[in-house]
Design a protein around this motif. Structure first.
Motif, PDB file in Angstrom:
ATOM      1  N   ALA A   1       0.816  -1.206   0.000  1.00 53.89           N
ATOM      2  CA  ALA A   1       0.000   0.000   0.000  1.00 53.89           C
ATOM      3  C   ALA A   1       0.852   1.259   0.000  1.00 53.89           C
ATOM      4  CB  ALA A   1      -0.921   0.004   1.217  1.00 53.89           C
ATOM      5  N   TRP A   2       0.222   2.343  -0.375  1.00 50.63           N
ATOM      6  CA  TRP A   2       0.844   3.669  -0.336  1.00 50.63           C
ATOM      7  C   TRP A   2       0.070   4.552   0.638  1.00 50.63           C
ATOM      8  CZ3 TRP A   2       5.403   4.836  -2.504  1.00 50.63           C
ATOM      9  CH2 TRP A   2       5.888   3.989  -3.522  1.00 50.63           C
ATOM     10  N   TYR A   3       0.807   5.277   1.453  1.00 51.46           N
ATOM     11  CA  TYR A   3       0.254   6.265   2.366  1.00 51.46           C
ATOM     12  C   TYR A   3       0.960   7.592   2.090  1.00 51.46           C
ATOM     13  CZ  TYR A   3      -2.022   2.700   5.268  1.00 51.46           C
ATOM     14  OH  TYR A   3      -2.833   1.689   5.731  1.00 51.46           O
ATOM     15  N   ARG A   4       0.397   8.661   2.621  1.00 54.24           N
ATOM     16  CA  ARG A   4       1.078   9.937   2.474  1.00 54.24           C
ATOM     17  C   ARG A   4       0.837  10.830   3.680  1.00 54.24           C
ATOM     18  NH1 ARG A   4      -2.456  12.612  -2.486  1.00 54.24           N
ATOM     19  NH2 ARG A   4      -4.380  13.024  -1.317  1.00 54.24           N
ATOM     20  N   GLN A   5       1.823  11.692   3.910  1.00 59.46           N
ATOM     21  CA  GLN A   5       1.713  12.718   4.945  1.00 59.46           C
ATOM     22  C   GLN A   5       1.726  14.060   4.225  1.00 59.46           C
ATOM     23  OE1 GLN A   5       1.569  12.523   8.663  1.00 59.46           O
ATOM     24  NE2 GLN A   5       0.734  14.461   7.939  1.00 59.46           N
ATOM     25  N   VAL A   6       0.575  14.660   4.164  1.00 62.80           N
ATOM     26  CA  VAL A   6       0.441  15.968   3.534  1.00 62.80           C
ATOM     27  C   VAL A   6       0.669  17.022   4.603  1.00 62.80           C
ATOM     28  CG1 VAL A   6      -1.147  17.511   2.346  1.00 62.80           C
ATOM     29  CG2 VAL A   6      -1.172  15.064   1.825  1.00 62.80           C
ATOM     30  N   PRO A   7       1.435  18.092   4.312  1.00 62.94           N
ATOM     31  CA  PRO A   7       1.701  19.127   5.314  1.00 62.94           C
ATOM     32  C   PRO A   7       0.412  19.659   5.937  1.00 62.94           C
ATOM     33  CG  PRO A   7       3.067  19.472   3.386  1.00 62.94           C
ATOM     34  CD  PRO A   7       2.119  18.367   3.037  1.00 62.94           C
ATOM     35  N   GLY A   8       0.351  19.636   7.257  1.00 62.87           N
ATOM     36  CA  GLY A   8      -0.802  20.163   7.963  1.00 62.87           C
ATOM     37  C   GLY A   8      -2.013  19.255   7.977  1.00 62.87           C
ATOM     38  N   GLU A   9      -1.881  18.080   7.405  1.00 60.91           N
ATOM     39  CA  GLU A   9      -3.009  17.150   7.334  1.00 60.91           C
ATOM     40  C   GLU A   9      -2.637  15.838   8.045  1.00 60.91           C
ATOM     41  OE1 GLU A   9      -5.295  19.864   5.300  1.00 60.91           O
ATOM     42  OE2 GLU A   9      -5.923  17.891   6.034  1.00 60.91           O
ATOM     43  N   LYS A  10      -3.639  15.002   8.232  1.00 60.01           N
ATOM     44  CA  LYS A  10      -3.372  13.727   8.886  1.00 60.01           C
ATOM     45  C   LYS A  10      -2.720  12.752   7.919  1.00 60.01           C
ATOM     46  CE  LYS A  10      -7.991  11.842   7.964  1.00 60.01           C
ATOM     47  NZ  LYS A  10      -9.230  11.293   8.576  1.00 60.01           N
ATOM     48  N   PHE A  11      -2.079  11.773   8.489  1.00 60.85           N
ATOM     49  CA  PHE A  11      -1.470  10.704   7.713  1.00 60.85           C
ATOM     50  C   PHE A  11      -2.592   9.881   7.101  1.00 60.85           C
ATOM     51  CE2 PHE A  11       2.122   8.277   6.625  1.00 60.85           C
ATOM     52  CZ  PHE A  11       1.910   6.933   6.861  1.00 60.85           C
ATOM     53  N   GLU A  12      -2.560   9.645   5.783  1.00 58.86           N
ATOM     54  CA  GLU A  12      -3.690   8.981   5.154  1.00 58.86           C
ATOM     55  C   GLU A  12      -3.275   7.889   4.182  1.00 58.86           C
ATOM     56  OE1 GLU A  12      -6.032  11.568   2.712  1.00 58.86           O
ATOM     57  OE2 GLU A  12      -4.307  12.322   1.574  1.00 58.86           O
ATOM     58  N   SER A  13      -4.185   6.933   4.027  1.00 60.06           N
ATOM     59  CA  SER A  13      -3.998   5.874   3.050  1.00 60.06           C
ATOM     60  C   SER A  13      -4.341   6.420   1.674  1.00 60.06           C
ATOM     61  CB  SER A  13      -4.896   4.688   3.388  1.00 60.06           C
ATOM     62  OG  SER A  13      -4.868   3.734   2.355  1.00 60.06           O
ATOM     63  N   VAL A  14      -3.520   6.129   0.691  1.00 61.93           N
ATOM     64  CA  VAL A  14      -3.739   6.587  -0.674  1.00 61.93           C
ATOM     65  C   VAL A  14      -4.316   5.458  -1.524  1.00 61.93           C
ATOM     66  CG1 VAL A  14      -2.643   7.485  -2.760  1.00 61.93           C
ATOM     67  CG2 VAL A  14      -1.889   8.283  -0.509  1.00 61.93           C
ATOM     68  N   ALA A  15      -3.654   4.307  -1.505  1.00 65.88           N
ATOM     69  CA  ALA A  15      -4.101   3.173  -2.299  1.00 65.88           C
ATOM     70  C   ALA A  15      -3.474   1.903  -1.753  1.00 65.88           C
ATOM     71  CB  ALA A  15      -3.713   3.348  -3.764  1.00 65.88           C
ATOM     72  N   SER A  16      -4.167   0.789  -1.943  1.00 62.10           N
ATOM     73  CA  SER A  16      -3.636  -0.494  -1.509  1.00 62.10           C
ATOM     74  C   SER A  16      -3.984  -1.552  -2.537  1.00 62.10           C
ATOM     75  CB  SER A  16      -4.184  -0.890  -0.139  1.00 62.10           C
ATOM     76  OG  SER A  16      -5.568  -1.132  -0.203  1.00 62.10           O
ATOM     77  N   ILE A  17      -3.206  -2.630  -2.520  1.00 67.87           N
ATOM     78  CA  ILE A  17      -3.444  -3.703  -3.475  1.00 67.87           C
ATOM     79  C   ILE A  17      -3.060  -5.024  -2.834  1.00 67.87           C
ATOM     80  CG2 ILE A  17      -1.154  -3.438  -4.516  1.00 67.87           C
ATOM     81  CD1 ILE A  17      -2.516  -4.093  -7.246  1.00 67.87           C
ATOM     82  N   ARG A  18      -3.888  -6.033  -3.065  1.00 67.03           N
ATOM     83  CA  ARG A  18      -3.588  -7.356  -2.524  1.00 67.03           C
ATOM     84  C   ARG A  18      -4.101  -8.416  -3.479  1.00 67.03           C
ATOM     85  NH1 ARG A  18      -8.076  -9.673   0.283  1.00 67.03           N
ATOM     86  NH2 ARG A  18      -9.791  -8.229   0.569  1.00 67.03           N
ATOM     87  N   GLY A  19      -3.613  -9.614  -3.282  1.00 71.93           N
ATOM     88  CA  GLY A  19      -4.077 -10.703  -4.114  1.00 71.93           C
ATOM     89  C   GLY A  19      -3.057 -11.123  -5.150  1.00 71.93           C
ATOM     90  N   GLY A  20      -3.342 -12.260  -5.782  1.00 66.54           N
ATOM     91  CA  GLY A  20      -2.474 -12.794  -6.812  1.00 66.54           C
ATOM     92  C   GLY A  20      -2.864 -12.283  -8.180  1.00 66.54           C
ATOM     93  N   ASP A  21      -2.214 -12.849  -9.197  1.00 67.74           N
ATOM     94  CA  ASP A  21      -2.421 -12.372 -10.562  1.00 67.74           C
ATOM     95  C   ASP A  21      -3.865 -12.570 -11.040  1.00 67.74           C
ATOM     96  OD1 ASP A  21       0.877 -13.527 -11.551  1.00 67.74           O
ATOM     97  OD2 ASP A  21       0.203 -11.635 -10.677  1.00 67.74           O
ATOM     98  N   ASP A  22      -4.594 -13.523 -10.466  1.00 72.95           N
ATOM     99  CA  ASP A  22      -5.938 -13.797 -10.948  1.00 72.95           C
ATOM    100  C   ASP A  22      -7.026 -13.172 -10.094  1.00 72.95           C
ATOM    101  OD1 ASP A  22      -6.352 -17.135  -9.475  1.00 72.95           O
ATOM    102  OD2 ASP A  22      -5.342 -15.334  -8.769  1.00 72.95           O
ATOM    103  N   ALA A  23      -6.674 -12.524  -9.020  1.00 71.05           N
ATOM    104  CA  ALA A  23      -7.700 -11.952  -8.141  1.00 71.05           C
ATOM    105  C   ALA A  23      -7.130 -10.770  -7.385  1.00 71.05           C
ATOM    106  CB  ALA A  23      -8.209 -13.010  -7.168  1.00 71.05           C
ATOM    107  N   ILE A  24      -6.816  -9.727  -8.100  1.00 72.22           N
ATOM    108  CA  ILE A  24      -6.216  -8.546  -7.496  1.00 72.22           C
ATOM    109  C   ILE A  24      -7.307  -7.589  -7.032  1.00 72.22           C
ATOM    110  CG2 ILE A  24      -4.810  -6.516  -7.937  1.00 72.22           C
ATOM    111  CD1 ILE A  24      -3.155  -8.214  -9.844  1.00 72.22           C
ATOM    112  N   ILE A  25      -7.158  -7.086  -5.817  1.00 69.80           N
ATOM    113  CA  ILE A  25      -8.104  -6.125  -5.260  1.00 69.80           C
ATOM    114  C   ILE A  25      -7.354  -4.839  -4.949  1.00 69.80           C
ATOM    115  CG2 ILE A  25      -9.696  -5.632  -3.381  1.00 69.80           C
ATOM    116  CD1 ILE A  25     -10.073  -8.659  -3.079  1.00 69.80           C
ATOM    117  N   ALA A  26      -7.776  -3.765  -5.588  1.00 67.71           N
ATOM    118  CA  ALA A  26      -7.163  -2.458  -5.370  1.00 67.71           C
ATOM    119  C   ALA A  26      -8.197  -1.511  -4.779  1.00 67.71           C
ATOM    120  CB  ALA A  26      -6.623  -1.888  -6.679  1.00 67.71           C
ATOM    121  N   THR A  27      -7.769  -0.717  -3.822  1.00 63.95           N
ATOM    122  CA  THR A  27      -8.648   0.287  -3.224  1.00 63.95           C
ATOM    123  C   THR A  27      -7.950   1.634  -3.256  1.00 63.95           C
ATOM    124  OG1 THR A  27      -7.802  -0.170  -0.997  1.00 63.95           O
ATOM    125  CG2 THR A  27      -9.737  -1.413  -1.711  1.00 63.95           C
TER     126      THR A  27
END
Length: 118
Positions: free
Chosen positions: A35-61
């Motif tokens: 997954a990717w997270y980010r810390q934006v100046p003056g903002e809370k630490f947040e999740s940007v995107a995540s991915i899990r699963g194998g080649d036949d069943a990938i789930i991205a959020t």
């Protein structure tokens, strides 16, 4: 021991693109979500995107703020995850961190700076 390293940050103009990469190494047996997270100046630490699963069943959020602009992808053979960031906005400026979950334990990279400015 797991090592996580990000790369690809830098300066981009509004509307431009950047591609972040993250590679995990070490004892990766049981690797699950990346997954990717980010810390934006003056903002809370947040999740940007995540991915899990194998080649036949990938789930991205995605965070609502990046849907339709960012694309997360993963290479399970190379243990890498990428974040293609398009149509960048000034509010995307921040430090981006890669997170790797292995057997329910999280490992983090040191982060890479992304600056969006004209």
């Amino acid at each position: 021991q797991v090592q996580v390293v990000e790369s690809g940050g830098g300066l981009a103009q509004p509307g431009g693109s950047l591609r972040l990469s993250c590679v995990a190494s070490g004892n990766l047996f049981g690797i699950d979500t990346m997954a990717w997270y980010r810390q934006v100046p003056g903002e809370k630490f947040e999740s940007v995107a995540s991915i899990r699963g194998g080649d036949d069943a990938i789930i991205a959020t995605y965070a609502d703020s990046v849907k339709g602009r960012f694309i997360i992808s993963r290479n399970n053979t190379k243990n890498t995850v990428h974040l293609q960031m398009n149509n960048l906005k000034s509010e995307d400026t921040g430090v981006y961190y890669c997170k790797v979950i292995i057997r329910r334990a999280a490992s983090w990279g040191p982060g890479t700076q992304v600056t969006v400015s004209s």
